[in-house]
Design a protein around this motif. Structure first.
Motif, PDB file in Angstrom:
ATOM      1  N   ILE A 302      59.585  54.615  73.442  1.00  0.00           N
ATOM      2  CA  ILE A 302      58.679  53.516  73.085  1.00  0.00           C
ATOM      3  C   ILE A 302      57.229  53.929  73.294  1.00  0.00           C
ATOM      4  N   GLU A 303      56.974  54.558  74.448  1.00  0.00           N
ATOM      5  CA  GLU A 303      55.599  54.906  74.793  1.00  0.00           C
ATOM      6  C   GLU A 303      55.014  55.953  73.843  1.00  0.00           C
ATOM      7  N   THR A 304      55.814  56.990  73.568  1.00  0.00           N
ATOM      8  CA  THR A 304      55.298  58.066  72.726  1.00  0.00           C
ATOM      9  C   THR A 304      55.095  57.609  71.288  1.00  0.00           C
ATOM     10  N   ARG A 305      56.044  56.855  70.735  1.00  0.00           N
ATOM     11  CA  ARG A 305      55.871  56.383  69.363  1.00  0.00           C
ATOM     12  C   ARG A 305      54.672  55.434  69.257  1.00  0.00           C
ATOM     13  N   ARG A 306      54.422  54.664  70.302  1.00  0.00           N
ATOM     14  CA  ARG A 306      53.233  53.798  70.310  1.00  0.00           C
ATOM     15  C   ARG A 306      51.966  54.645  70.275  1.00  0.00           C
ATOM     16  N   ASP A 307      51.928  55.702  71.093  1.00  0.00           N
ATOM     17  CA  ASP A 307      50.755  56.567  71.133  1.00  0.00           C
ATOM     18  C   ASP A 307      50.584  57.343  69.822  1.00  0.00           C
ATOM     19  N   MET A 308      51.691  57.763  69.222  1.00  0.00           N
ATOM     20  CA  MET A 308      51.617  58.468  67.934  1.00  0.00           C
ATOM     21  C   MET A 308      51.078  57.550  66.839  1.00  0.00           C
ATOM     22  N   ALA A 309      51.537  56.300  66.846  1.00  0.00           N
ATOM     23  CA  ALA A 309      51.054  55.333  65.855  1.00  0.00           C
ATOM     24  C   ALA A 309      49.560  55.091  66.020  1.00  0.00           C
ATOM     25  N   ALA A 310      49.134  54.937  67.278  1.00  0.00           N
ATOM     26  CA  ALA A 310      47.714  54.697  67.537  1.00  0.00           C
ATOM     27  C   ALA A 310      46.863  55.870  67.070  1.00  0.00           C
ATOM     28  N   LEU A 311      47.309  57.102  67.323  1.00  0.00           N
ATOM     29  CA  LEU A 311      46.542  58.271  66.921  1.00  0.00           C
ATOM     30  C   LEU A 311      46.513  58.422  65.398  1.00  0.00           C
ATOM     31  N   THR A 312      47.621  58.099  64.744  1.00  0.00           N
ATOM     32  CA  THR A 312      47.655  58.137  63.280  1.00  0.00           C
ATOM     33  C   THR A 312      46.614  57.188  62.693  1.00  0.00           C
ATOM     34  N   LEU A 313      46.573  55.968  63.199  1.00  0.00           N
ATOM     35  CA  LEU A 313      45.624  54.971  62.687  1.00  0.00           C
ATOM     36  C   LEU A 313      44.185  55.316  63.060  1.00  0.00           C
ATOM     37  N   GLU A 314      43.999  55.936  64.231  1.00  0.00           N
ATOM     38  CA  GLU A 314      42.649  56.374  64.616  1.00  0.00           C
ATOM     39  C   GLU A 314      42.154  57.477  63.683  1.00  0.00           C
ATOM     40  N   ASN A 315      43.054  58.377  63.299  1.00  0.00           N
ATOM     41  CA  ASN A 315      42.676  59.411  62.337  1.00  0.00           C
ATOM     42  C   ASN A 315      42.284  58.786  60.998  1.00  0.00           C
ATOM     43  N   LEU A 316      43.044  57.788  60.574  1.00  0.00           N
ATOM     44  CA  LEU A 316      42.738  57.117  59.311  1.00  0.00           C
ATOM     45  C   LEU A 316      41.384  56.422  59.394  1.00  0.00           C
ATOM     46  N   ARG A 317      41.144  55.661  60.450  1.00  0.00           N
ATOM     47  CA  ARG A 317      39.866  54.955  60.594  1.00  0.00           C
ATOM     48  C   ARG A 317      38.697  55.931  60.635  1.00  0.00           C
ATOM     49  N   SER A 318      38.889  57.022  61.358  1.00  0.00           N
ATOM     50  CA  SER A 318      37.829  58.020  61.464  1.00  0.00           C
ATOM     51  C   SER A 318      37.503  58.607  60.101  1.00  0.00           C
ATOM     52  N   TYR A 319      38.545  58.888  59.305  1.00  0.00           N
ATOM     53  CA  TYR A 319      38.291  59.473  57.998  1.00  0.00           C
ATOM     54  C   TYR A 319      37.598  58.474  57.075  1.00  0.00           C
ATOM     55  N   LEU A 320      38.018  57.238  57.117  1.00  0.00           N
ATOM     56  CA  LEU A 320      37.400  56.224  56.268  1.00  0.00           C
ATOM     57  C   LEU A 320      35.943  55.986  56.660  1.00  0.00           C
ATOM     58  N   THR A 321      35.629  56.164  57.947  1.00  0.00           N
ATOM     59  CA  THR A 321      34.273  55.906  58.433  1.00  0.00           C
ATOM     60  C   THR A 321      33.313  57.043  58.103  1.00  0.00           C
ATOM     61  N   ASP A 322      33.687  58.267  58.472  1.00  0.00           N
ATOM     62  CA  ASP A 322      32.726  59.367  58.294  1.00  0.00           C
ATOM     63  C   ASP A 322      33.345  60.673  57.800  1.00  0.00           C
ATOM     64  N   ARG A 323      34.582  60.577  57.286  1.00  0.00           N
ATOM     65  CA  ARG A 323      35.294  61.715  56.694  1.00  0.00           C
ATOM     66  C   ARG A 323      35.609  62.808  57.715  1.00  0.00           C
ATOM     67  N   THR A 324      35.808  62.411  58.965  1.00  0.00           N
ATOM     68  CA  THR A 324      36.258  63.346  59.984  1.00  0.00           C
ATOM     69  C   THR A 324      37.645  62.931  60.473  1.00  0.00           C
ATOM     70  N   LEU A 325      38.379  63.905  61.010  1.00  0.00           N
ATOM     71  CA  LEU A 325      39.698  63.645  61.587  1.00  0.00           C
ATOM     72  C   LEU A 325      39.653  63.988  63.070  1.00  0.00           C
ATOM     73  N   LEU A 326      40.296  63.169  63.887  1.00  0.00           N
ATOM     74  CA  LEU A 326      40.284  63.404  65.327  1.00  0.00           C
ATOM     75  C   LEU A 326      41.146  64.606  65.714  1.00  0.00           C
ATOM     76  N   THR A 327      42.255  64.782  65.013  1.00  0.00           N
ATOM     77  CA  THR A 327      43.172  65.892  65.317  1.00  0.00           C
ATOM     78  C   THR A 327      43.511  66.660  64.043  1.00  0.00           C
ATOM     79  N   PRO A 328      42.523  67.366  63.494  1.00  0.00           N
ATOM     80  CA  PRO A 328      42.783  68.104  62.248  1.00  0.00           C
ATOM     81  C   PRO A 328      43.651  69.325  62.486  1.00  0.00           C
ATOM     82  N   ILE A 329      44.464  69.662  61.494  1.00  0.00           N
ATOM     83  CA  ILE A 329      45.246  70.890  61.555  1.00  0.00           C
ATOM     84  C   ILE A 329      44.363  72.077  61.207  1.00  0.00           C
ATOM     85  N   PHE A 330      43.463  71.882  60.244  1.00  0.00           N
ATOM     86  CA  PHE A 330      42.440  72.886  59.919  1.00  0.00           C
ATOM     87  C   PHE A 330      41.231  72.180  59.316  1.00  0.00           C
TER      88      PHE A 330
END
Length: 330
Positions: A302-330
């Motif tokens: 439960i805890e890990t999937r919650r954290d994964m979901a939060a990070l996924t949405l944070e990456n999306l918000r970050s990209y929509l805001t300024d075209r950056t990703l918090l955890t980019p692969i490259f």
């Protein structure tokens, strides 16, 4: 001609609206709910007329795709999305996405590392113990009445003090090593390159690693570079007293060769959380008693999937805001 003030007032990046965001395949329920309710994203239907219709009508306007590590954005789909800028991936693995094509096209890709490291390592340790000590079979022995009938359960392999070879000493591999050290295990590893200061015995090949250890623990990242890395030669090097544990990707191991080795006794046993064609298993695997099978639950808390979901949405918000990703692969 616009004044400097009017030029500065324009947004630095063209805005991305909900109909330019596409959910590809099933994703975590919290992520799916946010995509629909908060972002107004489109959802790509399964293969068929509805999928084709959506791609024909909207494919050229999609700029962001959100997917899971199991589905990804493959070559065919990526070619249908000519304006795609970013792929937001739920999961640490991204081998289902055509990474090379994404790199060529300058498409940004993110995943969710770190937040699942400990739970996957915990699962690896549990699978290790269950496989070497045959704990699931021992429970079945109790449940089916064999114990009360006077039988004794067979002897198993000691889990502490063994030599464990970790194939892939990344974040998860290192977390597994720390846990196994607490059991007094001797840690060996193979990586694409030696990790300076790791403090473990390095082997230059997977074959050498398998031959030198009692247990081969597969923690390598998925993708083309690791496909079939644990081939017939590596499996044979594990030997009839050795065990194989896989919590990485099913594609890393030759499942046909593994099945043959388990049947013949060329290896003592295996513990598997991942498979090449999930949720379908190689025919005959379910019949074997010397293998422990899990339904890809490495990060399934439960805890890990919650954290994964939060990070996924944070990456999306970050990209929509300024075209950056918090955890980019490259």
């Amino acid at each position: 001609m616009p004044t400097n003030a009017s030029a500065q007032s324009r947004p630095a990046h063209p805005p991305i609206s909900g109909d330019a965001i596409l959910q590809v395949g099933p994703v975590n329920p919290a992520v799916a709910q946010s995509l629909s309710r908060k972002f107004g994203a489109l959802e790509l239907p399964d293969a068929g007329p509805a999928r084709e219709a959506l791609l024909e009508a909207r494919g050229a306007q999609i700029r962001v795709a959100v997917c899971s590590g199991r589905v990804g954005v493959d070559t065919e789909l990526m070619l249908r999305l000519p304006r795609l800028e970013a792929i937001i991936n739920f999961g640490v693995g991204y081998d289902a996405t055509d990474i090379e094509l994404a790199r060529e096209r300058g498409i940004a890709v993110s995943n969710t590392p770190d937040v699942l490291t400990n739970c996957v390592a915990d699962t690896a340790l549990g699978l290790y113990l269950n496989t070497l000590r045959s704990l699931p079979a021992a429970e079945r022995f109790v449940r089916d009445g064999s114990w009360t009938s006077g039988q004794n359960f067979r002897l198993t392999k000691r889990a502490s003090g063994t030599r464990v070879g970790i194939l892939g000493l990344g974040r998860i591999g290192q977390a597994i090593a720390v846990r196994l050290q607490a059991f007094g295990c001797e840690i060996h590893y193979h990586n694409r390159s030696e990790k300076q200061g790791a403090g473990y015995t390095y082997h230059s090949s997977a074959v050498s690693l398998a031959a030198a250890t009692d247990v081969l623990m597969i923690a390598a990242a998925g993708g083309p570079h690791s496909a079939g890395l644990v081939d017939r030669e590596v499996i044979e090097a594990v030997g009839p007293q050795g065990f194989i544990i896989n919590i990485a990707r099913g594609s890393v191991i030759d499942e046909t060769a593994l099945l043959e080795a388990l049947r013949s006794g060329a290896v003592a046993g295996a513990g598997l959380d991942v498979f090449a064609n999930e949720p379908h298993l190689p025919p005959g695997l379910l019949e074997l008693e010397n293998v422990v099978l899990l339904p890809h639950v490495g990060s399934g808390t439960i805890e890990t999937r919650r954290d994964m979901a939060a990070l996924t949405l944070e990456n999306l918000r970050s990209y929509l805001t300024d075209r950056t990703l918090l955890t980019p692969i490259f």
